[in-house]
Design an enzyme around this catalytic site. Sequence first.
Site: not given
Length: 101
Positions: A61-63, A65, A89
């Site tokens: 998971i990041c901001a 993708g 996210i």
Amino acid sequence: MPELPTITTDQLAALPGPDWMLLDVRTDAEWAVGRIEGSTHIPLDQLIARVDEVSDKVVCICAVGGRSAQATAYLNSIGREAVNLEGGIQAWAADSRPLTR
């Protein structure tokens, strides 16, 4: 190059039990703003050094993708079963799913 495995926010919300580790690879500042309950924080630039902390089954998971796609590709290349959260996210929050601090 093989296609990167991905997962949607709906699929993530329906994942069964503790088999899958949620790995958040965002920066410390991003992590502090909000994260998915139960996720583990290892910033992308620390992932290789801390890979022994990563489970065999991982949702990255990041901001939005991009960084988690890099983490997913790396983890799959070393034998982990990793998938990338589509939209990160931001997609999770846009679907009105809860974030914790």
